[in-house]
Structure formats: structure tokens, C-alpha cells
Write a protein that holds these residues in place. Structure first.
Motif, PDB file in Angstrom:
ATOM      1  N   PRO A 170       2.747  -7.412  -7.580  1.00  0.00           N
ATOM      2  CA  PRO A 170       2.987  -6.836  -8.907  1.00  0.00           C
ATOM      3  C   PRO A 170       2.786  -5.318  -8.931  1.00  0.00           C
ATOM      4  O   PRO A 170       3.487  -4.606  -9.643  1.00  0.00           O
ATOM      5  N   ILE A 171       1.831  -4.829  -8.148  1.00  0.00           N
ATOM      6  CA  ILE A 171       1.585  -3.391  -8.114  1.00  0.00           C
ATOM      7  C   ILE A 171       2.762  -2.677  -7.459  1.00  0.00           C
ATOM      8  O   ILE A 171       3.225  -1.633  -7.942  1.00  0.00           O
ATOM      9  N   ILE A 172       3.264  -3.249  -6.356  1.00  0.00           N
ATOM     10  CA  ILE A 172       4.422  -2.656  -5.683  1.00  0.00           C
ATOM     11  C   ILE A 172       5.614  -2.616  -6.621  1.00  0.00           C
ATOM     12  O   ILE A 172       6.326  -1.624  -6.724  1.00  0.00           O
ATOM     13  N   GLU A 173       5.819  -3.720  -7.345  1.00  0.00           N
ATOM     14  CA  GLU A 173       6.947  -3.789  -8.287  1.00  0.00           C
ATOM     15  C   GLU A 173       6.810  -2.735  -9.385  1.00  0.00           C
ATOM     16  O   GLU A 173       7.774  -2.071  -9.750  1.00  0.00           O
ATOM     17  N   LYS A 174       5.575  -2.559  -9.867  1.00  0.00           N
ATOM     18  CA  LYS A 174       5.329  -1.598 -10.951  1.00  0.00           C
ATOM     19  C   LYS A 174       5.613  -0.167 -10.505  1.00  0.00           C
ATOM     20  O   LYS A 174       6.247   0.621 -11.226  1.00  0.00           O
ATOM     21  N   TYR A 175       5.154   0.174  -9.309  1.00  0.00           N
ATOM     22  CA  TYR A 175       5.246   1.558  -8.854  1.00  0.00           C
ATOM     23  C   TYR A 175       6.532   1.874  -8.094  1.00  0.00           C
ATOM     24  O   TYR A 175       6.805   3.036  -7.790  1.00  0.00           O
ATOM     25  N   SER A 176       7.312   0.849  -7.753  1.00  0.00           N
ATOM     26  CA  SER A 176       8.511   1.071  -6.937  1.00  0.00           C
ATOM     27  C   SER A 176       9.730   1.478  -7.744  1.00  0.00           C
ATOM     28  O   SER A 176      10.776   1.792  -7.165  1.00  0.00           O
ATOM     29  N   ASP A 211      12.492   3.393  -9.278  1.00  0.00           N
ATOM     30  CA  ASP A 211      13.131   4.676  -8.980  1.00  0.00           C
ATOM     31  C   ASP A 211      12.685   5.286  -7.652  1.00  0.00           C
ATOM     32  O   ASP A 211      13.001   6.447  -7.364  1.00  0.00           O
ATOM     33  N   LEU A 212      11.934   4.533  -6.827  1.00  0.00           N
ATOM     34  CA  LEU A 212      11.526   5.071  -5.523  1.00  0.00           C
ATOM     35  C   LEU A 212      12.567   4.731  -4.466  1.00  0.00           C
ATOM     36  O   LEU A 212      13.131   3.645  -4.455  1.00  0.00           O
ATOM     37  N   GLU A 213      12.809   5.687  -3.583  1.00  0.00           N
ATOM     38  CA  GLU A 213      13.690   5.424  -2.457  1.00  0.00           C
ATOM     39  C   GLU A 213      12.940   4.595  -1.417  1.00  0.00           C
ATOM     40  O   GLU A 213      11.731   4.432  -1.488  1.00  0.00           O
ATOM     41  N   LEU A 214      13.689   4.089  -0.408  1.00  0.00           N
ATOM     42  CA  LEU A 214      13.111   3.179   0.585  1.00  0.00           C
ATOM     43  C   LEU A 214      11.904   3.797   1.293  1.00  0.00           C
ATOM     44  O   LEU A 214      10.868   3.155   1.453  1.00  0.00           O
ATOM     45  N   GLU A 215      12.020   5.049   1.705  1.00  0.00           N
ATOM     46  CA  GLU A 215      10.929   5.711   2.422  1.00  0.00           C
ATOM     47  C   GLU A 215       9.719   5.891   1.509  1.00  0.00           C
ATOM     48  O   GLU A 215       8.568   5.781   1.932  1.00  0.00           O
ATOM     49  N   GLN A 216       9.973   6.183   0.224  1.00  0.00           N
ATOM     50  CA  GLN A 216       8.877   6.336  -0.728  1.00  0.00           C
ATOM     51  C   GLN A 216       8.189   4.996  -0.980  1.00  0.00           C
ATOM     52  O   GLN A 216       6.971   4.949  -1.166  1.00  0.00           O
ATOM     53  N   GLN A 217       8.971   3.908  -0.980  1.00  0.00           N
ATOM     54  CA  GLN A 217       8.375   2.580  -1.138  1.00  0.00           C
ATOM     55  C   GLN A 217       7.472   2.258   0.044  1.00  0.00           C
ATOM     56  O   GLN A 217       6.401   1.681  -0.115  1.00  0.00           O
ATOM     57  N   ARG A 218       7.902   2.650   1.236  1.00  0.00           N
ATOM     58  CA  ARG A 218       7.070   2.438   2.429  1.00  0.00           C
ATOM     59  C   ARG A 218       5.751   3.221   2.296  1.00  0.00           C
ATOM     60  O   ARG A 218       4.679   2.713   2.593  1.00  0.00           O
ATOM     61  N   SER A 219       5.867   4.463   1.831  1.00  0.00           N
ATOM     62  CA  SER A 219       4.678   5.294   1.638  1.00  0.00           C
ATOM     63  C   SER A 219       3.741   4.672   0.618  1.00  0.00           C
ATOM     64  O   SER A 219       2.515   4.709   0.764  1.00  0.00           O
ATOM     65  N   LEU A 220       4.319   4.076  -0.433  1.00  0.00           N
ATOM     66  CA  LEU A 220       3.517   3.404  -1.451  1.00  0.00           C
ATOM     67  C   LEU A 220       2.716   2.266  -0.837  1.00  0.00           C
ATOM     68  O   LEU A 220       1.515   2.117  -1.091  1.00  0.00           O
ATOM     69  N   ARG A 221       3.372   1.447  -0.016  1.00  0.00           N
ATOM     70  CA  ARG A 221       2.689   0.310   0.598  1.00  0.00           C
ATOM     71  C   ARG A 221       1.563   0.771   1.531  1.00  0.00           C
ATOM     72  O   ARG A 221       0.479   0.190   1.552  1.00  0.00           O
ATOM     73  N   VAL A 222       1.835   1.832   2.287  1.00  0.00           N
ATOM     74  CA  VAL A 222       0.807   2.375   3.169  1.00  0.00           C
ATOM     75  C   VAL A 222      -0.396   2.849   2.355  1.00  0.00           C
ATOM     76  O   VAL A 222      -1.547   2.613   2.715  1.00  0.00           O
ATOM     77  N   THR A 223      -0.130   3.517   1.228  1.00  0.00           N
ATOM     78  CA  THR A 223      -1.213   4.013   0.366  1.00  0.00           C
ATOM     79  C   THR A 223      -2.031   2.865  -0.201  1.00  0.00           C
ATOM     80  O   THR A 223      -3.263   2.915  -0.230  1.00  0.00           O
ATOM     81  N   ILE A 224      -1.356   1.814  -0.663  1.00  0.00           N
ATOM     82  CA  ILE A 224      -2.064   0.658  -1.218  1.00  0.00           C
ATOM     83  C   ILE A 224      -2.986   0.040  -0.174  1.00  0.00           C
ATOM     84  O   ILE A 224      -4.154  -0.268  -0.449  1.00  0.00           O
ATOM     85  N   MET A 225      -2.474  -0.160   1.039  1.00  0.00           N
ATOM     86  CA  MET A 225      -3.286  -0.765   2.086  1.00  0.00           C
ATOM     87  C   MET A 225      -4.444   0.137   2.477  1.00  0.00           C
ATOM     88  O   MET A 225      -5.536  -0.332   2.791  1.00  0.00           O
ATOM     89  N   ALA A 226      -4.219   1.446   2.445  1.00  0.00           N
ATOM     90  CA  ALA A 226      -5.299   2.385   2.758  1.00  0.00           C
ATOM     91  C   ALA A 226      -6.409   2.287   1.709  1.00  0.00           C
ATOM     92  O   ALA A 226      -7.603   2.299   2.042  1.00  0.00           O
ATOM     93  N   ILE A 227      -6.030   2.179   0.442  1.00  0.00           N
ATOM     94  CA  ILE A 227      -7.026   2.050  -0.631  1.00  0.00           C
ATOM     95  C   ILE A 227      -7.821   0.758  -0.463  1.00  0.00           C
ATOM     96  O   ILE A 227      -9.053   0.748  -0.560  1.00  0.00           O
ATOM     97  N   LEU A 228      -7.116  -0.341  -0.200  1.00  0.00           N
ATOM     98  CA  LEU A 228      -7.800  -1.624   0.004  1.00  0.00           C
ATOM     99  C   LEU A 228      -8.761  -1.540   1.187  1.00  0.00           C
ATOM    100  O   LEU A 228      -9.891  -2.050   1.132  1.00  0.00           O
TER     101      LEU A 228
END
Length: 497
Positions: free
Chosen positions: A27-33, A35-52
């Protein structure tokens, strides 16, 4: 740009009733994704995992807005909502006790491989974009090491880990590549050495990996990092002419014996000790922010780790913080073989001296530079004092001086001045002395982008590597920016021999 602060709050809101290892990030990925391009979505996932990962390991994350705080104060991670401060570590312990699962878990064995080593290898996957599962889908890969049918599902719709992982990695593809390192069922960042090494060997297995270039890349990352903890991976067999690797534990020092007709000599070789300090200054308080130094510093940190460096990184330091971290790094350098300092941000020369501009500098006049900034020679003095064999200073700090207009300076004093490199040192500038460098139009500055492209080149001597960087920058800038080096190195050096 990803709002890490709000992202952390959203993750903690979910973690208030669910173990961190079970938080469903879809749900978090869906919320923040949006208007994000593919590379930005990848960066989002990396950031989420880093926070966890940071929350899981009680790493320090500092935020405060009056009713919300996270800090590593007194060794615990705390957060509050509505003015109420609570310990997430204690809260998570309570949650996990209430979620004890009867299904078998992976048992951790003895651990000699450090967490920093494991993280460096994880970063290697992210930087090189080589998938750990190779030719197989992720459930097929993991089933070669684990009984997925006996491990629990973290998705309430399914009973087993096999079903859960297939849904999220094959059908939906909504888990980031590095989930395997933090998932509680496998927990590779904290698992026993045997489990961790077996996982690495499986990533190289002929059934999994048939691309020779990927095989070579991963093997270099593994061996460069594992040797610090006394391990390596050796070829122990073949399948259809392709190598099979197994872990081998090394002694603290590896003896090499040479015999002649009259004498026998024994020498020792120890792993090269490499240390780096990486600084990125983006959010200047009294000047327009720079777009790329944050990405530049993060990129350099990640790639240097894959090359066997122990990296200290600081983002947006004040003058006081910058001086302290440089002095601390100077002390840590003693006893090391290689020291590297990297700075991305604003720099300026005054009276022939180069200064690094911290984010709190307010240089209304040129006279304030020596009081508000940090002289670049400070790090060189520490390197010389540490007596390291190889010292490298890389300055992507020749951007336009944002305070120049108020000084009434001439164009002849722009950029940085040439510094004399002490014995055993190399100083690399993003452009020629007296000129300015581009902050770049992509995710990285023009110079650092080229550096990241070439620094891990196999068998590339340091002079050759910087020559390749220079040629790339000159080509992309139509020769308006020409990187420069000053050197007095007394030994050959390879980032990746």
C-alpha cells in the motif's frame, strides 16, 4: 523527490500493530508511486527497505516536528504520535512475542561475518543491478536452500512462504530486490555464517548464473568484502564445465612459503585496509540548494563499499560537524593502507587556499571564508600524519560560488586552486584549476557520474581510471569541463585489481 520523513511516519504507523518483518509495503508503494517513473519507483523501494532495516537495527534516524520524534537516544529507537513518546524497539518486542509462529524458523549459527560486510554485499547487488536469483524466479532459487512449504506466509491470504513469495515476486512483482536480506524468515543480514555463505554460493551456481560477466562481478564483490572477515569463495567443482563455488575460512594472516635450495622463507600477506570519508552538501542554508551532491555521496558510499572500503558518510554537515568528522577520520586512518576523502558540494579558493563550504556558511564577505568554511588542506594534513601508503582526495567541489556576487570578485578566482599533493597522495578535481564544474542534469553531477562509471573497472590502474573519467566528462561537456589531477603517488593502486 521522495519525502523520507513522511515515508518513515507511514511505515511506523503500520509497525505500531505489526512486526517490522511483516509490514506489507504494497500500500505504501502504491501511495507514493503515483506519477513516478520506473527508476524513481525503484529508488522508492530501496528507500523503504532502508528505513525498515534502520528501524529493525535501532539505527539513528532523527526527526522532530512537535508531535513526532525518532531518535537513537540511550540506545533505543523512540517515536511518538500526539505528543506521546514510546519505544518502537520495546513495542516491536511486545508485538513479536504476541505473534510467535509455530512453524519452523531458520536457525542462526555462529557469526564471524560482520553486519557491515553483509550490507556492503547487499549494496553491491543494488549498484550493479545484478539480481541475486539469476536465471531463476525467486521462489525457485530459495527452494534450493529452504523448505518454503514449512515456512510461514506473511500475507494472510496464504499459508506458506512459497505461496506468499510467488505472489509478491512473480505475479505482482511488488517487493524490492533486497527484501530477502531483511525478511525475518531468512534474515540474511543476521543469519549464521554458513547460511549466508551458502546463499552467496548459490547465487553463483551454474543452474542459477550463466552470464559470465555477472559471475565475475559478483565473485569480485564477495571476495573483496569477505576477506576482511577471514573468508573467501573457492572453486571446488564443475557442472558441464561451469564452476561450483564453496566457502573457505582463511586464517587471520595467510602464510606464503617460498623454498630455495638453501633456505625457506615465510612471509605474510594481510587484506589491504581501506577507509573512506564521503561528504555531500546539498541543502545550503544561505544559498540555493544543489540537486546532486546527496545522490553523488550515496553513490560513492555504495560503490566504495563494494571495493572493500570501510566508509564513513556525512550529509549536509555544518562547519563544526565537518571539522569534527574530518578529525575523527584522521585518527581512524592510522594503521590503514589506503585513505580516501570525497566531497560533493560548493568549494571556493581565497588567497590561493581551497575551502570546502559547509551548509551553514553565510559568506556575505570574502573575509568570512576562513571562519565559516573548512580548509581542504585539513584532510591532507591528517592523511600525511596517518602515514597511509595511498591517499586519495576527490573534490567535486568546483561549482559556481553562490556568494560571489556579493564579494565583487573577478572571474579569474573562480573554482579551486591547485594544491600540492603530499608524498603518496593524489588529488582529483572535477575540473581544471580556476574553472567551474557542472552540477549535471541527471541524478549525479557530471564528474561523479563518470567516476561511478569507471571506478570499479577491473585491472584499471588509478591513473588510467581518472583518464577515462576525464575523457567521458570532456565528451559530455563538449570540452568545457576538463577534470584534473595532482599526484605524488609512490606506489601503484587499483580500486579493483
Amino acid at each position: 523527490m521522495i519525502d523520507r520523513y513522511q515515508l518513515t511516519k507511514d511505515i511506523l504507523a503500520l509497525a505500531d500493530s505489526t512486526p517490522l518483518s511483516k509490514v506489507d509495503i504494497a500500500p505504501i508503494i502504491e501511495k507514493y508511486s503515483v506519477d513516478l517513473e520506473l527508476e524513481q519507483q525503484r529508488s522508492l523501494r530501496v528507500t523503504i527497505m532502508a528505513i525498515l532495516r534502520e528501524l529493525r537495527e535501532n539505527k539513528e534516524i532523527d526527526f522532530y516536528d512537535g508531535n513526532f520524534m525518532i531518535t537513537a537516544s540511550q540506545g533505543g529507537v523512540f517515536f511518538g504520535n500526539g505528543g506521546m513518546i514510546r519505544s518502537t524497539h520495546k513495542r516491536q518486542t511486545e508485538i513479536e512475542k504476541n505473534n510467535v509462529m509455530a512453524s519452523p524458523k531458520v536457525v542462526s549459527g555462529p557469526k564471524k561475518i560482520q553486519l557491515s560486510t553483509r550490507r556492503n554485499i547487499l549494496d553491491g547487488f543494488l549498484i550493479t543491478r545484478v539480481s541475486w536469483n539469476g536465471n531463476l524466479d525467486q521462489p525457485s532459487f530459495l527452494s534450493r536452500l529452504y523448505d518454503l512449504a514449512s515456512l510461514p506466509s506473511f500475507d494472510t491470504r496464504y499459508k506458506t512462504a512459497g505461496e506468499d513469495i510467488h505472489k509478491h515476486t512473480v505475479m505482482n512483482d511488488d517487493w524490492p530486490e533486497e527484501w530477502i536480506f531483511t525478511d525475518e524468515r531468512f534474515n540474511l543480514l543476521h543469519a549464521g555464517d554458513k547460511e549466508f555463505l551458502d546463499f552467496l554460493c548459490m547465487t553463483l551456481h551454474p543452474t542459477v548464473r550463466q552470464n559470465n560477466e555477472e559471475l565475475t562481478t559478483l565473485l569480485e564483490i564477495y571476495t573483496n568484502n569477505l576477506k576482511r572477515d577471514g573468508f573467501t569463495l573457492d572453486k571446488t567443482g564443475e557442472i558441464a564445465g561451469r564452476p561450483i563455488f564453496s566457502p573457505v575460512e582463511l586464517s587471520a594472516v595467510k602464510p606464503i612459503t617460498t623454498t630455495t635450495t638453501t633456505t625457506t622463507t615465510t612471509t605474510t600477506i594481510r587484506p589491504e585496509i581501506r577507509k573512506a570519508l564521503v561528504i555531500g552538501c546539498s541543502l545550503y542554508q544561505h544559498a540555493n540548494p544543489l540537486v546532486n551532491p546527496l545522490n553523488d555521496a550515496n553513490g560513492m558510499e555504495a560503490i566504495l563499499k563494494t571495493l572493500g572500503f570501510e566508509v564513513t558518510k556525512k550529509i549536509d554537515p555544518t562547519q563544526k560537524e565537518l571539522k569534527i568528522i574530518i578529525d575523527d577520520f584522521g585518527n581512524e586512518l592510522k594503521g590503514s593502507d589506503v585513505g580516501l576523502f570525497y566531497f560533493a558540494g560548493h568549494g571556493v579558493q581565497v588567497k590561493g587556499l581551497n575551502y570546502l563550504i559547509p551548509v551553514d556558511a553565510n559568506l556575505t564577505t570574502e573575509k568570512l571564508v576562513e571562519y565559516d568554511c573548512v580548509e581542504a588542506a585539513r584532510i591532507l594534513a591528517h592523511m600525511e600524519d596517518a602515514r597511509t601508503s595511498v591517499n586519495l582526495m576527490i573534490l567535486d567541489a568546483c561549482r559556481n560560488n553562490p556568494f560571489e556576487r556579493s564579494w565583487g570578485r573577478g572571474i579569474g578566482l573562480r573554482g579551486l586552486a591547485t594544491m600540492n599533493a603530499p608524498k603518496g597522495s593524489l588529488i582529483a578535481y572535477s575540473t581544471a584549476p580556476g574553472n567551474t564544474a557542472s552540477d549535471g542534469s541527471g541524478n549525479n553531477g557530471l564528474y561523479t557520474e563518470a567516476l561511478l562509471n569507471h571506478i570499479n573497472g577491473k585491472g584499471s590502474q588509478v591513473y588510467t581510471m581518472f583518464q577515462k573519467v576525464r575523457l567521458e566528462v570532456m565528451e559530455k561537456s563538449k570540452e568545457e569541463q576538463i577534470p584534473w589531477e595532482s599526484t605524488s603517488l609512490t606506489a601503484d593502486f587499483y580500486f579493483n585489481r
